[in-house]
Design a protein around this motif. Structure first.
Motif, mmCIF file in Angstrom:
data_model
loop_
_atom_site.group_PDB
_atom_site.id
_atom_site.type_symbol
_atom_site.label_atom_id
_atom_site.label_comp_id
_atom_site.label_asym_id
_atom_site.label_seq_id
_atom_site.Cartn_x
_atom_site.Cartn_y
_atom_site.Cartn_z
ATOM 1 N N ALA A 33 -1.007 4.093 0.285
ATOM 2 C CA ALA A 33 -2.410 4.329 -0.077
ATOM 3 C C ALA A 33 -2.521 5.016 -1.434
ATOM 4 N N ALA A 34 -1.657 5.998 -1.684
ATOM 5 C CA ALA A 34 -1.685 6.700 -2.971
ATOM 6 C C ALA A 34 -1.328 5.752 -4.118
ATOM 7 N N MET A 35 -0.349 4.875 -3.884
ATOM 8 C CA MET A 35 0.049 3.938 -4.936
ATOM 9 C C MET A 35 -1.008 2.862 -5.153
ATOM 10 N N GLU A 36 -1.670 2.425 -4.091
ATOM 11 C CA GLU A 36 -2.776 1.475 -4.257
ATOM 12 C C GLU A 36 -3.861 2.097 -5.126
ATOM 13 N N ASN A 37 -4.166 3.356 -4.877
ATOM 14 C CA ASN A 37 -5.160 4.068 -5.687
ATOM 15 C C ASN A 37 -4.700 4.165 -7.144
ATOM 16 N N TYR A 38 -3.425 4.481 -7.339
ATOM 17 C CA TYR A 38 -2.865 4.572 -8.694
ATOM 18 C C TYR A 38 -3.019 3.240 -9.429
ATOM 19 N N TYR A 39 -2.580 2.149 -8.803
ATOM 20 C CA TYR A 39 -2.663 0.839 -9.454
ATOM 21 C C TYR A 39 -4.112 0.429 -9.714
ATOM 22 N N ARG A 58 2.586 -1.477 0.568
ATOM 23 C CA ARG A 58 3.104 -1.238 1.930
ATOM 24 C C ARG A 58 4.599 -1.497 1.988
ATOM 25 N N ALA A 59 5.049 -2.580 1.342
ATOM 26 C CA ALA A 59 6.472 -2.933 1.384
ATOM 27 C C ALA A 59 7.321 -1.985 0.556
ATOM 28 N N ARG A 60 6.833 -1.574 -0.585
ATOM 29 C CA ARG A 60 7.643 -0.791 -1.519
ATOM 30 C C ARG A 60 7.549 0.716 -1.275
ATOM 31 N N TYR A 61 6.360 1.203 -0.887
ATOM 32 C CA TYR A 61 6.139 2.652 -0.845
ATOM 33 C C TYR A 61 5.931 3.234 0.545
ATOM 34 N N GLY A 62 5.883 2.387 1.560
ATOM 35 C CA GLY A 62 5.756 2.890 2.925
ATOM 36 C C GLY A 62 4.585 3.832 3.121
ATOM 37 N N LYS A 63 4.869 5.062 3.523
ATOM 38 C CA LYS A 63 3.816 6.041 3.798
ATOM 39 C C LYS A 63 3.018 6.417 2.552
ATOM 40 N N GLY A 64 3.560 6.179 1.385
ATOM 41 C CA GLY A 64 2.847 6.477 0.135
ATOM 42 C C GLY A 64 2.009 5.312 -0.366
#
Length: 104
Positions: free
Chosen positions: A68-74, A60-66
């Motif tokens: 959810a996609a980054m959480e899925n990636y990690y 949330r802090a680093r990717y803002g609107k992205g």
């Protein structure tokens, strides 16, 4: 692994450690390893935090609107590492074992 480790560190009374990271002048390491450093800092503060909670906060802090996609990636990358029971060894020819179509 880090979450469990930090809970044990607290139980043992450890309040600091020397990591194997490079100096602050090595921007490549900080650019790629920042989630680990952030996670370590948060776990020293509160070792009861879960990995998913911290990564949700990070994303949330680093990717803002992205986020959810980054959480899925990690999460997908974490699962790939967990399934193989090894760390990514930084050999480019082995990346395809970890960076599955789900992670990309």
């Amino acid at each position: 692994a880090m979450c469990g480790d930090f809970r044990n560190y607290r139980r043992l009374g450890l309040d600091g450690l020397m990591s194997e990271c490079s100096s602050a002048d090595n921007s490549a390491e900080w650019d790629t390893q920042w989630p680990n450093f952030y996670l370590a800092g948060r776990l020293f503060w509160n070792p009861e935090l879960g990995r998913k909670d911290v990564f949700s906060e990070i994303c949330r802090a680093r990717y803002g609107k992205g986020a959810a996609a980054m959480e899925n990636y990690y999460e997908t990358l974490q699962q790939a590492v967990t399934d193989r029971k090894v760390c990514i060894d930084k050999k480019p020819q082995r990346f395809k074992e970890f960076f599955t179509p789900d992670a990309v």
